[in-house]
Write a protein that holds these residues in place. Sequence first.
Motif, PDB file in Angstrom:
ATOM      1  N   MET A  11      40.764  40.153  40.060  1.00 28.08           N
ATOM      2  CA  MET A  11      40.778  39.040  39.142  1.00 28.08           C
ATOM      3  C   MET A  11      39.655  39.161  38.122  1.00 28.08           C
ATOM      4  O   MET A  11      39.878  38.918  36.945  1.00 28.08           O
ATOM      5  CB  MET A  11      40.608  37.749  39.934  1.00 28.08           C
ATOM      6  CG  MET A  11      41.558  36.669  39.554  1.00 28.08           C
ATOM      7  SD  MET A  11      41.405  35.246  40.648  1.00 28.08           S
ATOM      8  CE  MET A  11      40.226  34.310  39.754  1.00 28.08           C
ATOM      9  N   ALA A  12      38.476  39.502  38.575  1.00 28.90           N
ATOM     10  CA  ALA A  12      37.332  39.574  37.677  1.00 28.90           C
ATOM     11  C   ALA A  12      37.517  40.665  36.624  1.00 28.90           C
ATOM     12  O   ALA A  12      36.974  40.567  35.531  1.00 28.90           O
ATOM     13  CB  ALA A  12      36.051  39.811  38.465  1.00 28.90           C
ATOM     14  N   ALA A  13      38.271  41.684  36.945  1.00 22.71           N
ATOM     15  CA  ALA A  13      38.480  42.784  36.010  1.00 22.71           C
ATOM     16  C   ALA A  13      39.484  42.432  34.914  1.00 22.71           C
ATOM     17  O   ALA A  13      39.549  43.110  33.897  1.00 22.71           O
ATOM     18  CB  ALA A  13      38.952  44.026  36.768  1.00 22.71           C
ATOM     19  N   ARG A  14      40.253  41.387  35.115  1.00 23.55           N
ATOM     20  CA  ARG A  14      41.244  40.995  34.121  1.00 23.55           C
ATOM     21  C   ARG A  14      40.561  40.251  32.985  1.00 23.55           C
ATOM     22  O   ARG A  14      39.856  39.281  33.212  1.00 23.55           O
ATOM     23  CB  ARG A  14      42.295  40.093  34.746  1.00 23.55           C
ATOM     24  CG  ARG A  14      43.129  40.785  35.773  1.00 23.55           C
ATOM     25  CD  ARG A  14      44.047  39.791  36.368  1.00 23.55           C
ATOM     26  NE  ARG A  14      45.400  40.300  36.291  1.00 23.55           N
ATOM     27  CZ  ARG A  14      46.406  39.740  36.900  1.00 23.55           C
ATOM     28  NH1 ARG A  14      46.228  38.644  37.587  1.00 23.55           N
ATOM     29  NH2 ARG A  14      47.594  40.252  36.818  1.00 23.55           N
ATOM     30  N   PRO A  15      40.779  40.657  31.766  1.00 16.72           N
ATOM     31  CA  PRO A  15      40.118  39.995  30.636  1.00 16.72           C
ATOM     32  C   PRO A  15      40.558  38.562  30.417  1.00 16.72           C
ATOM     33  O   PRO A  15      39.856  37.800  29.791  1.00 16.72           O
ATOM     34  CB  PRO A  15      40.499  40.871  29.443  1.00 16.72           C
ATOM     35  CG  PRO A  15      41.682  41.651  29.866  1.00 16.72           C
ATOM     36  CD  PRO A  15      41.606  41.771  31.365  1.00 16.72           C
ATOM     37  N   ARG A  16      41.693  38.149  30.959  1.00 18.70           N
ATOM     38  CA  ARG A  16      42.159  36.779  30.736  1.00 18.70           C
ATOM     39  C   ARG A  16      41.575  35.781  31.729  1.00 18.70           C
ATOM     40  O   ARG A  16      41.873  34.595  31.652  1.00 18.70           O
ATOM     41  CB  ARG A  16      43.676  36.730  30.746  1.00 18.70           C
ATOM     42  CG  ARG A  16      44.294  37.132  32.035  1.00 18.70           C
ATOM     43  CD  ARG A  16      45.800  37.192  31.900  1.00 18.70           C
ATOM     44  NE  ARG A  16      46.383  37.547  33.176  1.00 18.70           N
ATOM     45  CZ  ARG A  16      47.581  37.201  33.553  1.00 18.70           C
ATOM     46  NH1 ARG A  16      48.332  36.484  32.765  1.00 18.70           N
ATOM     47  NH2 ARG A  16      48.049  37.570  34.704  1.00 18.70           N
ATOM     48  N   VAL A  17      40.755  36.230  32.658  1.00 23.65           N
ATOM     49  CA  VAL A  17      40.117  35.344  33.636  1.00 23.65           C
ATOM     50  C   VAL A  17      38.679  35.102  33.203  1.00 23.65           C
ATOM     51  O   VAL A  17      37.959  36.032  32.868  1.00 23.65           O
ATOM     52  CB  VAL A  17      40.145  35.970  35.052  1.00 23.65           C
ATOM     53  CG1 VAL A  17      39.379  35.114  36.032  1.00 23.65           C
ATOM     54  CG2 VAL A  17      41.580  36.168  35.501  1.00 23.65           C
ATOM     55  N   SER A  18      38.263  33.840  33.214  1.00 19.62           N
ATOM     56  CA  SER A  18      36.895  33.505  32.816  1.00 19.62           C
ATOM     57  C   SER A  18      35.882  34.262  33.661  1.00 19.62           C
ATOM     58  O   SER A  18      36.056  34.413  34.868  1.00 19.62           O
ATOM     59  CB  SER A  18      36.657  32.004  32.966  1.00 19.62           C
ATOM     60  OG  SER A  18      37.508  31.288  32.126  1.00 19.62           O
ATOM     61  N   ARG A  19      34.827  34.692  33.029  1.00 16.01           N
ATOM     62  CA  ARG A  19      33.798  35.467  33.733  1.00 16.01           C
ATOM     63  C   ARG A  19      33.024  34.627  34.750  1.00 16.01           C
ATOM     64  O   ARG A  19      32.430  35.167  35.663  1.00 16.01           O
ATOM     65  CB  ARG A  19      32.834  36.089  32.735  1.00 16.01           C
ATOM     66  CG  ARG A  19      33.477  37.139  31.874  1.00 16.01           C
ATOM     67  CD  ARG A  19      32.414  37.873  31.078  1.00 16.01           C
ATOM     68  NE  ARG A  19      33.012  38.816  30.169  1.00 16.01           N
ATOM     69  CZ  ARG A  19      33.322  40.069  30.496  1.00 16.01           C
ATOM     70  NH1 ARG A  19      33.087  40.497  31.698  1.00 16.01           N
ATOM     71  NH2 ARG A  19      33.854  40.872  29.609  1.00 16.01           N
ATOM     72  N   HIS A  20      33.024  33.308  34.579  1.00 14.35           N
ATOM     73  CA  HIS A  20      32.272  32.466  35.511  1.00 14.35           C
ATOM     74  C   HIS A  20      32.963  32.346  36.872  1.00 14.35           C
ATOM     75  O   HIS A  20      32.374  31.870  37.826  1.00 14.35           O
ATOM     76  CB  HIS A  20      32.029  31.080  34.915  1.00 14.35           C
ATOM     77  CG  HIS A  20      33.223  30.178  34.953  1.00 14.35           C
ATOM     78  ND1 HIS A  20      34.204  30.216  33.982  1.00 14.35           N
ATOM     79  CD2 HIS A  20      33.601  29.236  35.838  1.00 14.35           C
ATOM     80  CE1 HIS A  20      35.129  29.323  34.278  1.00 14.35           C
ATOM     81  NE2 HIS A  20      34.792  28.712  35.387  1.00 14.35           N
ATOM     82  N   ARG A  21      34.185  32.771  36.968  1.00 13.48           N
ATOM     83  CA  ARG A  21      34.911  32.689  38.240  1.00 13.48           C
ATOM     84  C   ARG A  21      34.526  33.852  39.148  1.00 13.48           C
ATOM     85  O   ARG A  21      34.529  34.993  38.746  1.00 13.48           O
ATOM     86  CB  ARG A  21      36.408  32.683  37.998  1.00 13.48           C
ATOM     87  CG  ARG A  21      36.871  31.496  37.202  1.00 13.48           C
ATOM     88  CD  ARG A  21      38.381  31.486  37.141  1.00 13.48           C
ATOM     89  NE  ARG A  21      38.871  30.508  36.215  1.00 13.48           N
ATOM     90  CZ  ARG A  21      39.155  29.261  36.545  1.00 13.48           C
ATOM     91  NH1 ARG A  21      38.981  28.839  37.771  1.00 13.48           N
ATOM     92  NH2 ARG A  21      39.624  28.424  35.642  1.00 13.48           N
ATOM     93  N   HIS A  22      34.228  33.527  40.363  1.00 11.56           N
ATOM     94  CA  HIS A  22      33.857  34.540  41.353  1.00 11.56           C
ATOM     95  C   HIS A  22      35.069  34.768  42.253  1.00 11.56           C
ATOM     96  O   HIS A  22      35.569  33.825  42.877  1.00 11.56           O
ATOM     97  CB  HIS A  22      32.655  34.054  42.169  1.00 11.56           C
ATOM     98  CG  HIS A  22      32.051  35.103  43.007  1.00 11.56           C
ATOM     99  ND1 HIS A  22      32.542  35.431  44.244  1.00 11.56           N
ATOM    100  CD2 HIS A  22      31.011  35.926  42.768  1.00 11.56           C
ATOM    101  CE1 HIS A  22      31.811  36.400  44.754  1.00 11.56           C
ATOM    102  NE2 HIS A  22      30.879  36.721  43.880  1.00 11.56           N
TER     103      HIS A  22
ATOM    104  N   GLU B 191      35.675  35.904  45.223  1.00  9.60           N
ATOM    105  CA  GLU B 191      35.621  35.448  46.624  1.00  9.60           C
ATOM    106  C   GLU B 191      35.695  33.930  46.710  1.00  9.60           C
ATOM    107  O   GLU B 191      36.342  33.385  47.610  1.00  9.60           O
ATOM    108  CB  GLU B 191      34.373  35.991  47.300  1.00  9.60           C
ATOM    109  CG  GLU B 191      34.457  37.500  47.504  1.00  9.60           C
ATOM    110  CD  GLU B 191      33.114  38.151  47.731  1.00  9.60           C
ATOM    111  OE1 GLU B 191      32.088  37.457  47.688  1.00  9.60           O
ATOM    112  OE2 GLU B 191      33.107  39.370  47.933  1.00  9.60           O
ATOM    113  N   HIS B 192      35.059  33.239  45.777  1.00 11.90           N
ATOM    114  CA  HIS B 192      35.135  31.775  45.764  1.00 11.90           C
ATOM    115  C   HIS B 192      36.547  31.316  45.428  1.00 11.90           C
ATOM    116  O   HIS B 192      37.062  30.369  46.029  1.00 11.90           O
ATOM    117  CB  HIS B 192      34.161  31.182  44.751  1.00 11.90           C
ATOM    118  CG  HIS B 192      32.731  31.403  45.119  1.00 11.90           C
ATOM    119  ND1 HIS B 192      31.710  31.203  44.229  1.00 11.90           N
ATOM    120  CD2 HIS B 192      32.148  31.823  46.259  1.00 11.90           C
ATOM    121  CE1 HIS B 192      30.558  31.485  44.808  1.00 11.90           C
ATOM    122  NE2 HIS B 192      30.803  31.856  46.043  1.00 11.90           N
ATOM    123  N   GLU B 193      37.163  31.991  44.473  1.00 11.90           N
ATOM    124  CA  GLU B 193      38.531  31.634  44.098  1.00 11.90           C
ATOM    125  C   GLU B 193      39.486  31.841  45.269  1.00 11.90           C
ATOM    126  O   GLU B 193      40.427  31.064  45.455  1.00 11.90           O
ATOM    127  CB  GLU B 193      38.985  32.432  42.881  1.00 11.90           C
ATOM    128  CG  GLU B 193      38.202  32.123  41.620  1.00 11.90           C
ATOM    129  CD  GLU B 193      38.264  30.663  41.215  1.00 11.90           C
ATOM    130  OE1 GLU B 193      39.349  30.040  41.328  1.00 11.90           O
ATOM    131  OE2 GLU B 193      37.236  30.135  40.783  1.00 11.90           O
TER     132      GLU B 193
END
Length: 56
Positions: free
Chosen positions: A1-12, A14-16
């Motif tokens: 998820m973090a590698a996808r440019p359409r996901v906000s960088r503030h999202r972690h 493991e938390h998601e």
Amino acid sequence: MAARPRVSRHRHPEHEAVWLVALWDGLQYQWLHDRDAVDMAAHLRAHLDDELPPHG
């Protein structure tokens, strides 16, 4: 998820993942309590649409 440019960088990721499992568990409990009142698929889709907005 973090590698996808359409996901906000503030999202972690493991938390998601924890939030997704909590949402899924909660929806299942609500559905078991009143199956006609809860559209699990619609709620899950809405959450995923928020998490992974379309890119274009």
